[in-house]
Each structure stands twice: as structure tokens, then as C-alpha cells.
Design an enzyme around this catalytic site. Structure first.
Site, PDB file in Angstrom:
ATOM      1  N   GLY B 162      37.378   6.220 -16.931  1.00  8.89           N
ATOM      2  CA  GLY B 162      36.889   5.629 -18.169  1.00  8.89           C
ATOM      3  C   GLY B 162      35.801   6.471 -18.802  1.00  8.89           C
ATOM      4  O   GLY B 162      35.548   7.619 -18.425  1.00  8.89           O
ATOM      5  N   LEU B 163      35.184   5.863 -19.788  1.00  7.16           N
ATOM      6  CA  LEU B 163      34.144   6.573 -20.538  1.00  7.16           C
ATOM      7  C   LEU B 163      32.824   6.414 -19.796  1.00  7.16           C
ATOM      8  O   LEU B 163      31.907   5.755 -20.257  1.00  7.16           O
ATOM      9  CB  LEU B 163      34.066   5.973 -21.949  1.00  7.16           C
ATOM     10  CG  LEU B 163      33.361   6.786 -23.033  1.00  7.16           C
ATOM     11  CD1 LEU B 163      33.966   8.168 -23.172  1.00  7.16           C
ATOM     12  CD2 LEU B 163      33.440   6.050 -24.362  1.00  7.16           C
ATOM     13  N   HIS B 164      32.756   6.989 -18.599  1.00 12.45           N
ATOM     14  CA  HIS B 164      31.540   6.821 -17.800  1.00 12.45           C
ATOM     15  C   HIS B 164      30.453   7.764 -18.313  1.00 12.45           C
ATOM     16  O   HIS B 164      30.607   8.431 -19.339  1.00 12.45           O
ATOM     17  CB  HIS B 164      31.836   6.992 -16.303  1.00 12.45           C
ATOM     18  CG  HIS B 164      32.235   8.376 -15.899  1.00 12.45           C
ATOM     19  ND1 HIS B 164      31.324   9.366 -15.658  1.00 12.45           N
ATOM     20  CD2 HIS B 164      33.467   8.925 -15.700  1.00 12.45           C
ATOM     21  CE1 HIS B 164      31.967  10.463 -15.304  1.00 12.45           C
ATOM     22  NE2 HIS B 164      33.269  10.226 -15.334  1.00 12.45           N
ATOM     23  N   ALA B 165      29.374   7.815 -17.590  1.00  8.71           N
ATOM     24  CA  ALA B 165      28.168   8.421 -18.150  1.00  8.71           C
ATOM     25  C   ALA B 165      28.360   9.845 -18.665  1.00  8.71           C
ATOM     26  O   ALA B 165      27.887  10.189 -19.737  1.00  8.71           O
ATOM     27  CB  ALA B 165      27.054   8.376 -17.111  1.00  8.71           C
TER      28      ALA B 165
END
Lengths: 217, 259
Positions: B162-165
Site C-alpha cells: 500500500g501507500l505506506h510511509a
């Protein structure tokens, strides 16, 4: 008022803190995290040891050593608060071996200013301020009336004790005690109690012994 | 850009740093700690904080993250104790919650953010958790519905985690480089709109792999912003397709260890 007398004041304060260590911690257990007595005792024992190890020659050096030791050894909020108090008092007195009573009073007022800068406390917040501010005022007032330093310090000590007692009905607005809200009412503030010991130590030390004169002004 | 962690507890500080470093995948951010009086005694020490600031200090300065109470007082005193006013001016004491703030600050610093941006991101670090726990009626973050003339597109998150850090930090960098105001919204979860130039806010999108994110841009480079972000998403925000290292904020629980 000599640097040696300041050293005696610090030692006497350390003795009083040690004697009242459990009482201070009990007060702190009611409204804080139950470590004020042990923290202050640890800090002041370390401060006295530091003075013993290498006795400073000037008032600033002596009180800076006490302040920096408290900053490093106390651990709780009393560390930066009492540390700042001693650092500011020492800074105000300067690199001298003796000061006038007026210079001492001005230095204590500078110390009060440091405590306010650090803790952002004011009158009625149930903090060390509530004992320290009346003591500084009383010291100034007595010296203005022409009292000698020993009498002025007695007045300051009494004012600090009265300020300490006045914290009991207050509701804490600073520090961990403020989390308790109304439940902090009815308990004497530990920090104000320690300030009363600091002034009691000053009144009982040799600070005032040589202090009736106005050095050379 | 250096960070300093001030806590009453040394084990707590060490663990918080370990948590933050897990997000960095080997990027170097200097994180120093000043915590506890020793390994077991709780307390804070202004002198130790001052020394930690000096160790962490560089031309880009230092952001200090603290826990509570005396940690804050001691950190303020530590600034007073720094003799060099130039150094003092390069230090920011952050009001962020320690753990959340440290993680966000470390990621932002690793992504090349300056002191002001790191501090700002850290300050907003609670937003992700707040959004997660907010009741559906709360719409505190929603902005949406910009004026006419805005450009709209939809990107699909392809990153396995996903759109993690880290990809989020890449996205934010892209947005900041453009003369455009960008709002993002997770269409898959029907979440609120968030500004695309804030890593803390983008983290609240909780965009997992396969989620569709609406991009609404306005301003001179609006079209370019939409195109660049859609293109960036296709390239998985610069992450490799296989062997994606590290933990993904929005997609626990099977988190591979970073290299």
C-alpha cells in the site's frame, strides 16, 4: 555575604531535604508520582559531593555546580526547575567571592524569574512559585526597611512557609498534579514545601551573619 | 537533519527508535537519545539532552521529540545550556506525541525534508490515528470540492504494502515540487480528502494495494500534477515490484523485515 556562606546554605538545604525526604515523597504520592523527596535528596547529595570534591571559589561557580548537578541527577521536573533557580541566582551574583544583601535579593529574584521562564507557573497554580515569590518579596521588603540580612532572611523564610501552607486549598494547574483537577485540593504542594526548606536553610545559615553591612557601596 | 529522543525511560527511547528505524530501510537519519538517568532509573537530564543535540546537530539542524513533564522542561533547559546561539536556532522542540512523532519525523528526514517540514510532519503525526478512530460522522479532514477549473484523476495503488510511509513520502515530494494544490481521497474506502503535500495527512488515506485514490489538483500545474501522480503510482512510487522491503503502515499483519 560570602561564597563560603552560600556553600553552607547549600549544605544545610541538603540536610533538610534528607531529613524531610520521606515527607516530601509522601506529599508527592498524594498528587504526583511519589518521587520528589527521593529525587531531590539524590540531587542535593550529589551537589554536596560535587562541592566537596572541588570547592568552587566564586558564587557563580558554586551555585552553577549545584544547579548543573540537580539538572543531571534529580530526573523529575524538580531537576530543571531547581537547577534553573540555582543557575540564575549564581549567574546574577557573578564571579565574586562576596555580595551585598541587596545583590543576594536581586539574585533570588532573578532565580524566581528563571523558575517562571521554565515552568510557566504563576500565583495560585499550586507550585514552588507560591512559596518562592512571597519569600523574594519579603526579602526585598525587609531590606528596604533597613533590616539586616539575617532578619530579612527570617522574614523570607516565614513568607515561604506561609506560601507553602497556602498551597493546600489550591487546585493544581501545572505539572502532573494538574491531571488530578479538583482532587489536588487539600494537599500541600511538594515543590512549595521544598522551597520553604530552602529558605529555612538560608535563614539558619551564616548567610546573614556578616550581612548587616553594605559591603562597599 | 538529526533527531533527538528525550524520554524518562531509556528502554522506551531505544524501542521507539527501533520502531522508527524499521521504517527507514537503511536510509541514514541520525537519531540520538537522551533518556533515563541510567538504564533503569526513570528521569530526564538536561545536560544529557544538550549533549545529544550536539551529537545529532548538523547544518540542517535538529528536531527534538519528547515524552511528557520534565522531559519538556529539561529539553527547554538544554536549549538554554547550548552556548552557541547558532546551534540553538537550528533546534526545534516538537510538540508531537513521542512514538508517532518520531516515526513520521524519521521517515520525513530520511526523505530529505528540512527541519521545518520534519517538525510540521511530526506535529501532525496523530492525524493518522485520529482518522482511523474517528466515527464515520466525523469529517474533520474533509476539504474537497475545490473551485472550477481543477483537474481530476484516479490512481491505483500498486505497491504490495500500500501507500505506506516511504512511497507516501515520495508522493508528497512530487506534490511539493509542483505549483499546484492537490487533494487526495481514497475512493475505495470512501474516505475524506486530504492535502497531498502533507505526509502525515497522506498517511491517513490508509491506501492499501488495489485501492483507488482520487487526485484533484488546482493551480498552474494542476494537469501536470495529476499526470505525474498517476505515472508515479504506475511505477509504484519508485518501489520495486518484487521484494518490497519493510513494514507498510496501512497493511499489517504480515510484515516482512527490511534488509
Amino acid at each position: 555575604m560570602t561564597t563560603a556562606a552560600l556553600g553552607q546554605w547549600v549544605r544545610r538545604f541538603a540536610d533538610l531535604v534528607a531529613q524531610h525526604r520521606d515527607e516530601l515523597t509522601d506529599l508527592d504520592s498524594a498528587i504526583g508520582d511519589a518521587d520528589h523527596g527521593s529525587n531531590m535528596d539524590r540531587g542535593m547529595q550529589a551537589a554536596v559531593a560535587a562541592l566537596d570534591e572541588n570547592p568552587p571559589a566564586t558564587s557563580k561557580a558554586l551555585l552553577s555546580k549545584v544547579g548543573m548537578t540537580l539538572v543531571s541527577k534529580v530526573g523529575g521536573a524538580s531537576g530543571p526547575l531547581f537547577g534553573t533557580l540555582f543557575l540564575r541566582v549564581g549567574g546574577s551574583l557573578g564571579e565574586v567571592a562576596a555580595s551585598t544583601p541587596q545583590e543576594l535579593a536581586a539574585a533570588l529574584r532573578a532565580g524566581l524569574g528563571g523558575v517562571v521562564d521554565r515552568g510557566k507557573a504563576g500565583p495560585g497554580d499550586k507550585t514552588m512559585y507560591d512559596a518562592l515569590a512571597p519569600a523574594v518579596d519579603a526579602l526585598d521588603a525587609a531590606l528596604s526597611d533597613g533590616a539586616d540580612l539575617s532578619v530579612a532572611l527570617q522574614n523570607a523564610s516565614q513568607a515561604a512557609a506561609a506560601g507553602r501552607d497556602a498551597t493546600t486549598p489550591m487546585q493544581a494547574r501545572k505539572g502532573r498534579a494538574s491531571y488530578l483537577g479538583e482532587r489536588s485540593v487539600g494537599h500541600q504542594d511538594p515543590g512549595a514545601t521544598t522551597v520553604a526548606l530552602l529558605l529555612e536553610a538560608a535563614a539558619g545559615s551564616s548567610l546573614g551573619a556578616s550581612g548587616s553591612g553594605r559591603r562597599d557601596t | 537533519m538529526g533527531l533527538v529522543v528525550v524520554s524518562h525511560s531509556r528502554p522506551l527511547a531505544r524501542s521507539a527508535i527501533a520502531l522508527a528505524e524499521e521504517m527507514l530501510h537503511g536510509s541514514s537519519v541520525r537519531i540520538e537519545l537522551a533518556a533515563g538517568l541510567d538504564d533503569t532509573t526513570l528521569g530526564t537530564d538536561a545536560v544529557a539532552i544538550m549533549e545529544a543535540i550536539r551529537r545529532a546537530e548538523g547544518p540542517d539542524g535538529v528536531v527534538v521529540l519528547m515524552d511528557l513533564g520534565s522531559a519538556v522542561l529539561s529539553a527547554e533547559l538544554a536549549l538554554d545550556l547550548l552556548e552557541d546561539p547558532d546551534v540553538r536556532d537550528r533546534v526545534t522542540l516538537s510538540a508531537a506525541p513521542l512514538v508517532e512523532g518520531l516515526v513520521v519525523a524519521a521517515v520525513a528526514a530520511a526523505g530529505g525534508a528540512g527541519r521545518a517540514e520534519v517538525a510540521s510532519e511530526a506535529r501532525d503525526a496523530l492525524l493518522g490515528k485520529s482518522a482511523q478512530l474517528a466515527s464515520p460522522d466525523d469529517d474533520g479532514l474533509s476539504g474537497s470540492a475545490g473551485p472550477g477549473g481543477e483537474e481530476v484523476g484516479v490512481l491505483t495503488v500498486r505497491n504490495p504494502h500500500g501507500l505506506h510511509a516511504r512511497p507516501a513520502a515520495r508522493l508528497v515530494r512530487e506534490v511539493r515540487a509542483l505549483d499546484a494544490s492537490v487533494l487526495l481521497r481514497n475512493l475505495t474506502t470512501d474516505g475524506p480528502s486530504v492535502p497531498g503535500d502533507s505526509l502525515s495527512r497522506v498517511a491517513t488515506l490508509a491506501a492499501a494495494q488495489g485501492h483507488e485514490v482520487e487526485v484533484r489538483a488546482s493551480g498552474r500545474q494542476a494537469r501536470e500534477a495529476v499526470d505525474r501522480l498517476l505515472d508515479l503510482a504506475k511505477r509504484r512510487f519508485g518501489e520495486p515490484a518484487e521484494q518490497v522491503p519493510g513494514p507498510a503502515a496501512p497493511t499489517p499483519p504480515t510484515i516482512p523485515r527490511g534488509p
